[in-house]
Design a protein around this motif. Structure first.
Motif, PDB file in Angstrom:
ATOM      1  N   ARG A 250      14.234  25.520  56.511  1.00  0.00           N
ATOM      2  CA  ARG A 250      13.477  26.634  56.409  1.00  0.00           C
ATOM      3  C   ARG A 250      12.013  26.431  55.539  1.00  0.00           C
ATOM      4  O   ARG A 250      11.172  27.061  55.997  1.00  0.00           O
ATOM      5  N   THR A 251      12.413  25.278  54.833  1.00  0.00           N
ATOM      6  CA  THR A 251      11.207  25.154  53.883  1.00  0.00           C
ATOM      7  C   THR A 251      10.289  23.730  54.494  1.00  0.00           C
ATOM      8  O   THR A 251       9.477  23.301  53.687  1.00  0.00           O
ATOM      9  N   GLY A 252      10.746  23.597  55.645  1.00  0.00           N
ATOM     10  CA  GLY A 252       9.995  22.338  56.291  1.00  0.00           C
ATOM     11  C   GLY A 252      10.435  20.983  55.914  1.00  0.00           C
ATOM     12  O   GLY A 252       9.625  20.169  56.095  1.00  0.00           O
ATOM     13  N   ARG A 253      11.711  21.156  55.384  1.00  0.00           N
ATOM     14  CA  ARG A 253      12.437  19.733  55.202  1.00  0.00           C
ATOM     15  C   ARG A 253      13.460  19.229  55.850  1.00  0.00           C
ATOM     16  O   ARG A 253      14.550  19.065  55.490  1.00  0.00           O
ATOM     17  N   ARG A 254      13.224  19.196  57.298  1.00  0.00           N
ATOM     18  CA  ARG A 254      14.513  19.073  58.102  1.00  0.00           C
ATOM     19  C   ARG A 254      15.093  17.593  57.961  1.00  0.00           C
ATOM     20  O   ARG A 254      16.239  17.386  57.973  1.00  0.00           O
ATOM     21  N   SER A 255      14.168  16.475  57.496  1.00  0.00           N
ATOM     22  CA  SER A 255      14.703  15.094  57.456  1.00  0.00           C
ATOM     23  C   SER A 255      15.388  15.001  56.217  1.00  0.00           C
ATOM     24  O   SER A 255      16.658  14.613  56.144  1.00  0.00           O
ATOM     25  N   THR A 256      15.117  15.970  54.903  1.00  0.00           N
ATOM     26  CA  THR A 256      16.025  15.984  53.723  1.00  0.00           C
ATOM     27  C   THR A 256      17.468  16.711  54.091  1.00  0.00           C
ATOM     28  O   THR A 256      18.311  16.423  53.682  1.00  0.00           O
ATOM     29  N   ALA A 257      17.391  17.938  54.993  1.00  0.00           N
ATOM     30  CA  ALA A 257      18.572  18.312  55.389  1.00  0.00           C
ATOM     31  C   ALA A 257      19.403  17.564  56.010  1.00  0.00           C
ATOM     32  O   ALA A 257      20.694  17.598  55.934  1.00  0.00           O
ATOM     33  N   LEU A 258      19.094  16.588  56.892  1.00  0.00           N
ATOM     34  CA  LEU A 258      19.631  15.772  57.670  1.00  0.00           C
ATOM     35  C   LEU A 258      20.344  14.686  56.747  1.00  0.00           C
ATOM     36  O   LEU A 258      21.522  14.284  57.073  1.00  0.00           O
ATOM     37  N   GLU A 259      19.727  14.397  55.753  1.00  0.00           N
ATOM     38  CA  GLU A 259      20.179  13.388  54.902  1.00  0.00           C
ATOM     39  C   GLU A 259      21.445  14.090  54.114  1.00  0.00           C
ATOM     40  O   GLU A 259      22.309  13.270  53.853  1.00  0.00           O
ATOM     41  N   ILE A 260      21.193  15.373  53.760  1.00  0.00           N
ATOM     42  CA  ILE A 260      22.302  16.009  53.357  1.00  0.00           C
ATOM     43  C   ILE A 260      23.566  15.717  54.177  1.00  0.00           C
ATOM     44  O   ILE A 260      24.809  15.580  53.499  1.00  0.00           O
ATOM     45  N   TYR A 261      23.484  16.056  55.418  1.00  0.00           N
ATOM     46  CA  TYR A 261      24.603  15.748  56.284  1.00  0.00           C
ATOM     47  C   TYR A 261      25.293  14.422  56.240  1.00  0.00           C
ATOM     48  O   TYR A 261      26.371  14.075  56.193  1.00  0.00           O
ATOM     49  N   GLN A 262      24.266  13.352  56.205  1.00  0.00           N
ATOM     50  CA  GLN A 262      24.882  12.187  56.377  1.00  0.00           C
ATOM     51  C   GLN A 262      25.611  11.771  54.841  1.00  0.00           C
ATOM     52  O   GLN A 262      26.471  10.975  55.058  1.00  0.00           O
ATOM     53  N   ARG A 263      24.885  12.427  54.062  1.00  0.00           N
ATOM     54  CA  ARG A 263      25.564  12.166  52.460  1.00  0.00           C
ATOM     55  C   ARG A 263      27.190  12.882  52.597  1.00  0.00           C
ATOM     56  O   ARG A 263      28.070  12.168  52.073  1.00  0.00           O
ATOM     57  N   LEU A 264      27.063  14.038  53.300  1.00  0.00           N
ATOM     58  CA  LEU A 264      28.572  14.539  53.117  1.00  0.00           C
ATOM     59  C   LEU A 264      29.256  13.991  54.028  1.00  0.00           C
ATOM     60  O   LEU A 264      30.520  13.859  53.519  1.00  0.00           O
ATOM     61  N   ARG A 265      29.056  13.404  55.027  1.00  0.00           N
ATOM     62  CA  ARG A 265      29.767  12.726  56.275  1.00  0.00           C
ATOM     63  C   ARG A 265      30.544  11.503  55.318  1.00  0.00           C
ATOM     64  O   ARG A 265      31.684  11.137  55.500  1.00  0.00           O
ATOM     65  N   THR A 266      29.540  10.731  54.462  1.00  0.00           N
ATOM     66  CA  THR A 266      30.141   9.505  53.732  1.00  0.00           C
ATOM     67  C   THR A 266      30.968  10.117  52.822  1.00  0.00           C
ATOM     68  O   THR A 266      32.050   9.363  52.615  1.00  0.00           O
ATOM     69  N   VAL A 267      30.627  11.178  51.924  1.00  0.00           N
ATOM     70  CA  VAL A 267      31.566  11.383  51.094  1.00  0.00           C
ATOM     71  C   VAL A 267      32.800  11.748  51.574  1.00  0.00           C
ATOM     72  O   VAL A 267      34.061  11.399  50.882  1.00  0.00           O
ATOM     73  N   LEU A 268      33.040  12.667  52.707  1.00  0.00           N
ATOM     74  CA  LEU A 268      34.334  13.103  53.121  1.00  0.00           C
ATOM     75  C   LEU A 268      35.143  11.793  53.710  1.00  0.00           C
ATOM     76  O   LEU A 268      36.357  11.869  53.456  1.00  0.00           O
TER      77      LEU A 268
END
Length: 275
Positions: free
Chosen positions: A216-234
């Motif tokens: 919502r702050t215009g940082r979609r690519s960063t939001a998707l990076e958070i998902y990838q980081r979470l998937r790796t950690v899990l």
């Protein structure tokens, strides 16, 4: 008697602390304070203080700790008799068949106040009054003075009590952030959520809320990076994939789904319910 569990242990009679400095009597008081106005069995107190290997004199020792606590209560009450306490300190730290009971005499218990405010926030959320919900949740969270029972050397029962309180705190924190997201406070939330996501890397709720705030702050690519980081950690930590709700959120981010937009007529409730 006022009881504080949401941080260092606080138990005060007429405004005077009765918390002992010695570790084992403190444990006894802490367990009684965690279950105010309810019977705590002798067996539970023994398990908490001594675990599976109590001494032979355990009954006598426990009675000694109770007498010590009553001494602290008597000192707090002072020398003046109180007609409201016909049995003196035994009206407050009560001996019951099979155990003891800490009678708060209608005093404040911060964990009960926390639950009351949390219920108010939940009702406001159900009524779509997100402003009132956010305020109630904030009031509840402001009662916390630190980790629950942080100054008590907890045994198995107190550890479970402290863990339950902490889980409740995290749940209400997530609900408060959800209310703030619905109020359009995503810019203010990014910093807080970034810290929470780092502190709780396996907490999918905080990760999802951060992803939504970033989007919502215009940082979609960063939001998707958070998902990838979470998937790796899990995967590394637990051998798991993100939940279906998180995968749904990733797809919504990739598609720039309008449901993620605050201004959308379809508020992203199906996604926020996951957080």
């Amino acid at each position: 008697m006022d009881v504080g569990l949401l941080g260092p242990l606080q138990v005060a009679q007429t405004g005077v602390s009765i918390v002992p400095t010695a570790g084992k009597p403190r444990k006894v008081l802490a367990l009684l304070a965690c279950r105010p106005d309810r019977l705590v069995s002798v067996d539970a107190l023994i398990e908490e203080v001594w675990g599976e290997r109590p001494p032979r004199s355990v009954q006598t020792t426990l009675q000694t700790y109770v007498l010590q606590l009553r001494g602290h209560i008597a000192a707090a009450l002072g020398a003046q008799p109180d007609d409201g306490l016909p049995l003196g300190t035994k009206s407050i730290l009560v001996t019951e068949p099979g155990g003891y009971l800490l009678d708060t005499q209608g005093g404040a218990v911060d964990s009960a106040d926390f639950e009351r405010l949390a219920r108010r926030g939940h009702r406001a959320m159900e009524a779509a009054d997100h402003e009132a919900a956010s305020a109630a949740f904030r009031q509840a969270l402001e009662l916390w003075r630190g980790p629950a029972l942080v100054d008590v050397q907890c045994g198995p029962l107190l550890e479970a009590e402290a863990r339950c309180l902490e889980e409740s705190r995290l749940s209400i924190l997530g609900r408060r952030i959800e209310a703030d997201l619905r109020l359009g406070r995503h810019h203010e939330l990014v910093g807080e959520l970034s810290g929470l996501a780092a502190q709780y890397p396996l907490h999918e709720g905080f990760q999802a809320q951060l992803m939504i705030a970033l989007y919502r702050t215009g940082r979609r690519s960063t939001a998707l990076e958070i998902y990838q980081r979470l998937r790796t950690v899990l995967s590394i930590e637990l051998g798991l994939d993100p939940s279906p709700e998180l995968r749904e959120l990733q797809c919504a981010l990739l598609d720039a789904d309008p449901v993620l937009n605050l201004a959308s007529s379809a508020e992203p409730g199906r996604l926020l319910r996951a957080v």
